[in-house]
Design a protein around this motif. Structure first.
Motif, mmCIF file in Angstrom:
data_model
loop_
_atom_site.group_PDB
_atom_site.id
_atom_site.type_symbol
_atom_site.label_atom_id
_atom_site.label_comp_id
_atom_site.label_asym_id
_atom_site.label_seq_id
_atom_site.Cartn_x
_atom_site.Cartn_y
_atom_site.Cartn_z
ATOM 1 N N SER A 57 1.013 -7.155 -35.534
ATOM 2 C CA SER A 57 2.333 -6.712 -36.057
ATOM 3 C C SER A 57 1.822 -6.262 -37.564
ATOM 4 C CB SER A 57 2.961 -8.091 -36.256
ATOM 5 O OG SER A 57 2.527 -8.956 -37.149
ATOM 6 N N SER A 62 4.423 -2.652 -32.651
ATOM 7 C CA SER A 62 5.584 -3.396 -31.642
ATOM 8 C C SER A 62 5.727 -2.741 -30.535
ATOM 9 C CB SER A 62 6.783 -2.895 -32.867
ATOM 10 O OG SER A 62 7.048 -1.560 -32.650
ATOM 11 N N GLU A 137 8.694 -10.409 -30.214
ATOM 12 C CA GLU A 137 9.585 -10.584 -31.031
ATOM 13 C C GLU A 137 10.155 -11.797 -31.376
ATOM 14 O OE1 GLU A 137 12.042 -8.837 -34.032
ATOM 15 O OE2 GLU A 137 10.230 -8.150 -33.202
ATOM 16 N N GLY A 141 9.457 -12.114 -34.998
ATOM 17 C CA GLY A 141 10.696 -11.374 -35.780
ATOM 18 C C GLY A 141 10.995 -11.944 -37.124
#
Length: 754
Positions: A57, A62, A137, A141
């Motif tokens: 990340s 991504s 994610e 996230g």
């Protein structure tokens, strides 16, 4: 253990060896348990997995980014967060990218990342590329939203998250395996939608019993589509205690009488299953099977075909036997051992695990909302100061122009705080000139509404639960899929007590140039089309029955024999004959023969000598074989030619030399012998024979009225019976020269009469 230590005159600590070793081993044990082998209930990850995902990340990899070399990711992980071996780190990364290993892969790989047959056949990290999978994610996230605690990395120069803010219980979804010191973990994977429904039900009904949760989570859901055949009561006990086992069985269907296996258990290799079946087949323990093969391809990733010997075979009984004796059914140990919220390892049941994760998720959401509220309040505070500056822009500009220290003056003049005054001073003049009061007040209204909403959710437990429920529902809709492993009630598998031997059947024995042998079922096999080892090719084949002897002839003129049913299957690449036979040093095998004992063969050397022998005379039981054809100095063996059975009246022998001479004479002029040099077949001038400038290159046996095809490179010449009369002569003569263009003879082929 004693904590008392003494020091000598040099200030060195002295401690009993027993105490030191005990403490050192316990420290090591706790490190392995907490920092390497066991996953955390919060995000379901081990430290190396967590660090790989976080490093990716940070690299901007991504799901929408371009792929980047895996070596770059591994380098970042090792250099910044995880000072261990690169191969172990890359293997952990590969595991998260394999859709046959992870129910919901966390890494999206490009290149060779292994196969179900061999999960560790992946390419080196310098060849593969990777990025985060969309599902990652769920774990990453909210990292930058104040949801996690941070810790220094191994050298104290960077910070890394202690845990990831998982929006779903990843530990149940992807499962985990690990071996620590004195404990281990084996958690199976589960279906995302089922787990999400159970979490929502437990969120709304905190006192829900395990039986209610199992209405949503009936059992594990593996990455493969095999059937879970564990009984319901065993699954209940497993979820009640956190330990037990799960059985998964291959799925099959019957197509036109053939058994087609369409799905295998988790971590089971199709090639391994075929090897297990082949071992029983070769040991004559599966007489009800005619053939088995792998027809898997890109369209059908798993398609193993088993052909029963007849339609009278009990398919269910046969498959029950295979389930019991091969990896077509496999049992998986379950031990739901993990690191809890208090940082201690423990075995949890299903309900405890979900409760612990919901506590973790609730706290994570609360921290996220609080973090956002602080940001909103900070922005509102700055906007209040900016609005004051905008409304008094002329006075602000005057103070900035005339005062040596404008900041305290602004604070005193307009009642601004230190932060507000600093923000006003850092605002460019042209930006102030363009600012409009309505824009500032509009942003203030939006932020005030968001602030009120955040404060309401933070102050209302039910509103917080509703938010968590809605987020779980949205993620389940986005990332969820249907169950892959159906739960089916099946009877226990049982092996067949088979004692009967398989009957005689047609086989094709194949010999390669390097001397590797194997036996294929049936006579319709294309030996040249089989797979061979690198650098090896097809040499010879013999079609016979499995209860017959196979004869091999080597380059020294010795013959050997083996029983056909003892040879390895053609599903593999066979085994070298030198493992069973003992030929002279430097000898190579030239052909394989299989026939009835009465069959006759023409044996010849390229020196021009030969004789007829019966197949029975070629069978030699000792490993060292027996000398059949005596070779003149420097001569080599030609491949034997079948001469039929009985007298063979009217048969002709055709012999061609490398100089292009062809001679035909009655086969009956050659003697029938059990061994020896034989008689001269074709005459070769002595000087050329001594220097081997000219040799007998090919022989053929022609039935009465048959034609002869002469192969010379890509050209062929067919000689009809009338044409052959031109080349007839006495045995041992030179023969007649073939037409120009056909004198470089490669082989002679007898064609059927008529």
């Amino acid at each position: 253990m004693s904590d008392i230590a003494t020091y000598n005159a040099e200030g060195l600590e002295r401690r009993p060896l027993k105490d030191f070793t005990e403490k050192a081993y316990l420290d090591y044990s706790m490190y392995v348990i907490l920092d390497r082998a066991l996953p955390h209930v919060g995000d379901g990850l081990k430290p190396v997995q967590r660090r790989i995902l976080y490093a990716m990340s940070e690299l901007g990899l991504s799901a929408a980014a371009k792929f980047k070399k895996s070596a770059r990711t591994v380098g970042d992980v090792l250099g910044k967060f995880h000072p261990h071996g690169d191969s172990a780190c890359y293997e952990a990364m590969v595991l998260m990218a394999q859709d046959f290993s992870y129910r919901y892969p966390l890494v999206d790989g490009q290149g060779n990342w292994g196969s179900p047959d061999d999960p560790k056949s992946f390419a080196a990290m310098r060849y593969t590329e990777s990025r985060l999978a969309p599902y990652a994610e769920v774990l990453l996230g909210e990292v930058g939203q104040g949801t996690v605690d941070w810790q220094l990395n191994f050298d104290g120069t960077l910070s890394e998250p202690r845990l990831l803010p998982a929006r779903l219980p990843n530990l149940l979804l992807n499962g985990a395996t690990g071996i620590a010191v004195g404990m281990a973990t084996d958690i199976p994977s589960h279906n995302l939608r089922e787990v999400a429904q159970a979490c929502i039900h437990l969120l709304e009904h905190p006192d829900a019993p395990l039986s209610d949760l199992m209405r949503f989570i009936p059992g594990p859901d593996f990455p493969t589509a095999g059937e879970i055949v564990t009984a319901r009561d065993e699954l209940v006990k497993m979820y009640q205690t956190g330990s037990g086992s799960v059985k998964q069985r291959a799925r099959y269907e019957v197509e036109r009488g053939d058994i087609v296996i369409t799905a295998l258990p988790y971590q089971v290799s199709g090639s391994r299953v075929l090897e297990q079946i082949a071992a029983q087949f070769n040991a004559k323990k599966l007489p009800m099977i005619e053939d088995f093969r792998d027809e898997s391809d890109h369209e059908f990733p798993t398609r193993l075909v088993i052909v029963p010997r007849s339609n009278r075979v009990d398919v269910d009984r046969l498959m029950s036997h295979l389930f019991a004796t091969t990896d077509l059914e496999r049992s998986y140990r379950v031990n739901m051992n993990m690191i809890g919220l208090n940082g201690r390892p423990r075995v949890m049941d299903l309900r405890e695990l979900l409760v612990a994760w919901l506590i973790y998720r609730t706290e994570t959401v609360r921290r996220r909302l609080q973090y956002r509220l602080e940001k909103v309040l900070e922005r509102l505070h700055l906007l209040d100061g900016l609005l004051i500056a905008f409304l008094n822009i002329d006075e602000v500009i005057r103070i900035i122009r005339t005062e040596d220290e404008p900041k305290p003056v602004l604070m005193a003049r307009f009642g601004l705080t230190d932060t507000q005054a600093e923000y006003v001073l850092n605002t460019r003049l042209r930006q102030l000139a363009r600012l409009e009061e309505m824009k500032i007040r509009g942003e203030q209204a939006e932020l005030a509404e968001e602030r009120d909403g955040l404060q309401r959710v933070l102050g209302d437990e039910q509103a917080l639960k509703a938010l968590i429920r809605d987020e779980i529902t949205a993620d389940a809709e986005k990332y969820g899929d249907a169950r892959r492993s159906p739960l089916v009630a099946r009877s226990a598998a049982a092996a067949i007590d088979e004692t009967e031997l398989a009957p005689s059947e047609a086989v094709t024995v194949v010999l390669s140039e390097k001397g590797w042998v194997r036996a294929a079922k049936g006579h319709e096999v294309d030996p040249a089309g089989l797979s061979y080892r690198s650098g090896d090719t097809f040499l010879s084949a013999a079609r016979l029955r499995s209860n017959q002897a196979v004869v091999f002839l080597d380059s020294t003129g010795r013959s050997y024999a083996l029983q056909a049913h003892t040879l390895p299957s053609a599903r593999g690449q066979g085994e070298p004959l030198t493992g069973r036979l003992d030929p002279p040093s430097g000898a190579r095998f030239v052909t394989v023969l299989g026939d009835s004992p009465q069959a006759r063969y023409l044996l010849a050397s390229d020196a021009g000598y030969g004789f007829v022998a019966s197949f029975e005379d070629l069978i030699a039981k000792p490993k060292a074989g027996k000398a059949v054809l005596t070779l003149p100095k420097g001569a080599e063996v030609l491949r034997p030619v079948r001469a039929g059975e009985g007298a063979g009246a009217g048969a002709l022998l055709a012999a061609a030399t490398s100089a292009g001479h062809l001679l035909l004479f009655p086969l009956s002029e050659l003697p029938e012998m059990a061994r020896g040099k034989g008689n001269k077949i074709v005459g070769i001038p002595t000087p050329k024979a001594q220097t081997r400038e000219e040799i007998m290159i090919a022989v053929a046996v022609l039935a009465e009225g048959a034609s002869l095809m002469v192969v010379s490179g890509k050209r062929t010449l067919t000689l009809k019976p009338a044409d052959l009369e031109l080349y007839r002569g006495e045995r041992g003569r030179r023969g007649r020269l073939l037409p120009r263009g056909f004198q470089r003879v490669e082989s002679l082929i007898a064609e059927q009469a008529g």
